[in-house]
Design a protein around this motif. Structure first.
Motif, short mmCIF file in Angstrom:
data_model
loop_
_atom_site.label_atom_id
_atom_site.label_comp_id
_atom_site.label_asym_id
_atom_site.label_seq_id
_atom_site.Cartn_x
_atom_site.Cartn_y
_atom_site.Cartn_z
N LEU A 135 -0.25 5.67 57.02
CA LEU A 135 0.72 4.90 55.86
C LEU A 135 -0.18 3.46 55.90
N ASN A 136 0.12 3.02 54.77
CA ASN A 136 -0.43 1.58 54.34
C ASN A 136 0.62 0.53 54.99
N LYS A 137 0.24 -0.18 55.81
CA LYS A 137 1.29 -0.97 56.52
C LYS A 137 1.80 -2.09 55.45
N GLY A 138 3.06 -2.21 55.30
CA GLY A 138 3.50 -3.24 54.23
C GLY A 138 3.52 -2.69 52.97
N SER A 139 3.58 -1.62 52.81
CA SER A 139 3.55 -1.17 51.34
C SER A 139 5.06 -0.43 51.11
N ASN A 140 5.47 0.18 49.86
CA ASN A 140 6.52 0.67 49.62
C ASN A 140 6.82 1.94 50.58
N VAL A 141 5.85 2.62 50.84
CA VAL A 141 5.88 3.99 51.65
C VAL A 141 6.51 3.39 53.12
N HIS A 142 6.07 2.36 53.49
CA HIS A 142 6.75 1.82 55.05
C HIS A 142 8.15 2.15 54.92
N TYR A 143 8.95 1.57 53.89
CA TYR A 143 10.51 1.61 53.90
C TYR A 143 10.83 2.97 53.87
N LEU A 144 9.92 3.82 52.98
CA LEU A 144 10.53 5.27 53.04
C LEU A 144 10.45 5.88 54.13
N ILE A 145 9.32 5.97 55.08
CA ILE A 145 9.17 6.83 56.20
C ILE A 145 10.22 6.16 57.40
N VAL A 146 10.83 4.74 57.16
CA VAL A 146 11.68 4.45 58.05
C VAL A 146 13.17 4.78 57.77
N LYS A 147 13.47 4.96 56.29
CA LYS A 147 14.78 5.52 56.15
C LYS A 147 14.76 6.97 56.22
N ALA A 148 13.56 7.60 56.04
CA ALA A 148 13.58 9.25 55.98
C ALA A 148 13.63 9.61 57.65
N LEU A 149 13.35 8.84 58.32
CA LEU A 149 13.51 9.07 59.87
C LEU A 149 14.74 8.84 60.34
N GLU A 150 15.36 7.90 59.81
CA GLU A 150 16.71 7.42 60.06
C GLU A 150 17.71 8.21 59.57
N LYS A 151 17.38 8.97 58.42
CA LYS A 151 18.20 9.95 57.83
C LYS A 151 18.50 11.44 59.04
N GLN A 152 17.51 11.50 59.62
CA GLN A 152 17.35 12.52 60.82
C GLN A 152 17.64 12.07 62.04
#
Length: 318
Positions: A135-152
């Motif tokens: 992932l590109n650190k500090g980009s929008n996808v940084h938040y996506l992976i955090v929340k996707a993992l959290e959901k699991q």
């Protein structure tokens, strides 16, 4: 570098700062990423140059590989206005950057996703535990992976993040150096169409994926007519794009180095059309900031409200 820019902004009597500010008045310098399709369309058609001509303002387009680099460019005075995803402003504000949010594009959760190679045994986000994820650190996808993992029920620390810009991440993904890639469009559409990458999870039901227009605070305060003209042109071009996706894709594709088919798919996933920042959208951005602080991704808590256009005036009135 951040502190040097900060002191330059807060010491307007310095000869260098005054000279720079004066020279910037006749040219709007826009920071953009090649992946920003609407801005790429505006650049290619010259529509903004025509819109700003009556004001005596020229346009200089400054390209950056991703949002974090664009924010650094904004902070050191290389650009006046920029367009980025949700996360870069959070990291930049935590680092002391001077900017204000001036507008946002509607939510586009489908325009970012976690993908795996087509023959990967990984079938769910939960299976990313212990895996290498680019992932590109500090980009929008940084938040996506955090929340996707959290959901699991997982934490960000449960994966092995590999921080790479899009081009390097694509190469690592295709040679099998990473197990998954979190990326945004049109890079997302490109890897799906060109290599058969399988979508593991996009942002739907997890994140909003807003995009923001930012400006150097002094520029935003001193050039409201230029910003208004920018947004009027942006809205006009957005309306054209939405009604003419195939034609717009044909113009944008060669500039992005992608096929028309790839760009068409990416364009269908975005909701274009800048709007003034609302309290509700600012509150969503604050949630991202709070999440990143709780995870230790930023060193201190921040208030998104401090980066809104009226923040400086409110502070001065106290």
């Amino acid at each position: 570098m951040l502190l040097r820019s900060f002191f330059r902004w807060t010491a307007p009597l310095l000869v260098a700062a005054v000279s720079f500010h004066a020279s910037a008045q006749s040219t709007l310098r826009i920071g953009f990423q090649k992946s920003a399709s609407l801005l790429t369309l505006q650049k290619s058609t010259g529509s903004l140059e025509k819109k700003l001509a009556p004001l005596g303002v020229a346009v200089k387009w400054v390209e950056f590989p991703a949002g974090p680099q664009l924010l650094e460019g904004l902070n050191v005075g290389a650009v006046d206005v920029g367009f980025v995803g949700e996360a870069p402003p959070i990291f930049a504000q935590a680092a002391g950057a001077s900017f204000v949010y001036i507008g946002f594009d509607p939510a586009a959760p489908e325009a970012e996703a976690i993908v795996v190679p087509k023959d990967s045994p990984i079938k769910s986000v939960a299976e990313l535990k212990g895996k290498k994820v680019a992932l590109n650190k500090g980009s929008n996808v940084h938040y996506l992976i955090v929340k996707a993992l959290e959901k699991q029920g997982l934490k960000f620390s449960d994966i092995q993040p590999v921080y790479l810009p899009p081009a390097d991440a694509r190469a690592a993904f295709e040679r099998g150096a990473v197990d998954a890639w979190v990326i945004w469009d049109p890079f997302l559409s490109a890897v799906e169409k060109q290599s058969g990458a399988r979508l593991l999870q996009d942002g739907r039901g997890i994140v909003n994926n807003y995009a923001y227009y930012l400006a150097e605070r002094g520029y935003a305060q001193s050039q409201p007519k230029v910003i208004q003209a920018l947004f009027e042109d942006t809205q006009a071009q957005a309306a054209y794009l939405k009604g003419n996706i195939k034609a717009a894709a044909a113009v944008i594709a060669p500039l992005q180095g992608l096929s028309t088919e790839v760009v068409e798919l990416a364009l269908t996933r975005y909701q274009f059309g800048v709007k003034p920042l609302t309290p509700a959208v600012a509150a969503e951005q604050q949630k991202i900031a709070d999440t990143f602080h709780a995870l230790g991704l930023i060193p201190k808590p921040i208030r998104v409200a401090d980066a809104l256009p009226g923040a400086a005036k409110l502070a001065d009135a106290k």
